[in-house]
Design a protein around this motif. Sequence first.
Motif: not given
Lengths: 438, 299
Positions: A182, A184, A192, A311-312, B186-189, B191, B239-240, B268
């Motif tokens: 992710t 993060l 979150l 992840v989702h 949000p679930t991620g980033v 960069k 990623q999905a 996602f």
Amino acid sequence: MADQAGAQNTAPSPRTAVVIGGNRIPFARSSGAYAYSSNKDMLIAALDGLVARFGLQGERIGEVAAGAVLKHSRDFNLTREAVLGSALSPETPAYDLQQACATGLETVVGLSNKIKLGQIESGIAGGVDSASDAPIVVSEGLRRVLLDLSRARTTQQKIKALSALRPKDLSPNAPTTGEPRTGLSMGEHQALTTAAWDISREAQDELAYRSHRNLAAAYERGFFSDLMTPYRGLTRDANLRADTSLEKLATLKPVFGKGLDTPATMTAGNSTPLTDGAALVLLGSEEYATANNLPMLANIVDAEAAAVDFVHGEEGLLMGGVHAVPRLLERNGLTFDDFDFFEIHEAFAATVLSALAAWEDPDYCKRVLGLDGALGSIDRSKLNVNGSSLAAGHPFAATGGRIVASLAKTLSEQGGRGLISICAAGGQGVVAILEARN
Amino acid sequence: MSGIPGDTVLPALPGLPALYRRAVTLAAQRAMGRGAAPSGLPAARHRVDGIRTDLAALTRFQQLLGSAARDQLPSAYLHTLAFPVAMSVLTRPDFPLPLLGMVHLSNEVHQDRQVSAFEPLDVVAYAENLRPHAAGTQLDVVTEVGAGDERVWTGRSVYLARGVRLDPAAPAERREDRPPFAAPAPTGVWKLDGGIGRRYAAVSGDWNPIHLSGPTAKALGRKAAIAHGMYLAARMVDQAVAAPSGALDWRIDFAAPVLLPGVVTTSFSRTPGGGGRIDAVGWSAKRRRPHFTGWVRAD
């Protein structure tokens, strides 16, 4: 999906595995007292103290299991090397294990299972981590060039391999706490979850304050005197602020969740700092403890691991333990009312508070955990009674050993039953039940 | 996959740099009033048969995207493989729109089954559906990938030629009012550093100058280098659904381009009642503008 749901453990438990004792070195803040100590150095220091305390010099232990989250490639056999550097018999086998922050607890689970099955009589479990002496790796570009160079046969091939080198390839990469999938950081992930459960700044500071207070009180009454060996001048966890106050904690600026629409509430005070340290637990069968005239602090009853889909966005990164606990309770026919002590690892104050809120929420428990209603509330007076990671610090793989030894000692002193829950990177969680012997 | 009589069969995959040079030459000729743009799309279908996957190139592509380096081709890699054939259609002298500066609006892909890196593949590409758009003229570029007798992958990319009017006399289409962007949780980033455009160009072969550096992008009227749309799409799909095993459908709609270096916040989520469909959104948290929306569905 729920492969174990409803499957109450009816198989007879083969044998009992007991916690005999533990030993750790005080945890240091990163780049502090242990700035130049390696993982192996610290693991040996913790092992030396354990060997001395229980008279294990020259003894062949059934197996030693430990691990480190941030590990040099040269330490591929870290635990075995630590055994060879200790006073234990060189015929003591050892293995490394890594399950992020759950490493230490998982080594306890693995070795106690071997004891229960009769494969070993004794075991030493735990872990070590250094955020100071972290492995720094060369950049991906330089690594590729070096590997291609080593494969090159002709001068021409060597020149071609070297010509791929770019100046920026020379800057090294330090490890990060980012989730690979992710991007993060762990703190941003927790932010979150903190927002989703609407956990207030005040509640987080209060939990951090109690952690420091409880840990300081435990030191005052000598609780750690037979659980710890001083190292490199430290006799207490360097992160402990016995004199902290809610007012002081309230002055700290938020560090995570600043990009969200909700107010940022997570500070350096209510998040665990990067820490160095090592912790180990001595385990054995009842027969081993009796034969060697060793104490038996608590029984290791059962354990469960869980993982969630962060992840989702299905679940928060650090909510793995929230899913593991109801499965473990059901298998053992227990509820929160059957427990006298709860050890929930304080990765962040909000991690603990999110877990508590989740277990109290009937809708969440039905919808996400598949329960009939709320799992229940946890009496705060039973929670992390000797302090936890916010005060002590959290050298990733060492936390499991710290918690198991502290809880086992508490149970031996006060009786009852204890629940451990440790969250880990990758959306994982490992939880376990310990029980007093009488 | 059987061809249609009249397909223009190319001897091998054309090189993208040569196609970009041809596009520049065409643009220059048209600017000078020679070779005026035709008004309709060419009916031509370009075809290349028996394409073999370069395993080293595939590995570099998979690793740059962070996907597992399987012996199975990522869905977006099939687009990359077929892209030169599509480009050869868009750089035909009888193709009516200026390739350079065309904006990639969306991609929709239907993949019938997973494709092995060891299957020889046939690619057909053609353009269709030339139609007006509020900001110019748009068209679909369809690419089909076949293995043996079956079609295994079909992609439809929608491009916009900004400011180009099919019929200058016709009134411009009304621009639809877009609802304001509401960012999901949000679930991620992601960069993205300044070099990602060059690194993706190296693994995809798409050396379009707007992706490579600030100066080359500015020369083509961009504020800065922008991320490849297919880079975003490839990451989104991977990623999905980390391990697709059967059919795979996906769509991505591009909004504001991702300026490099830049940070794309991502979300996602499983579509409620969507039968296993994953919705994806990428946006700029700083500017509060979407970069893309999309979905992926695996069977």
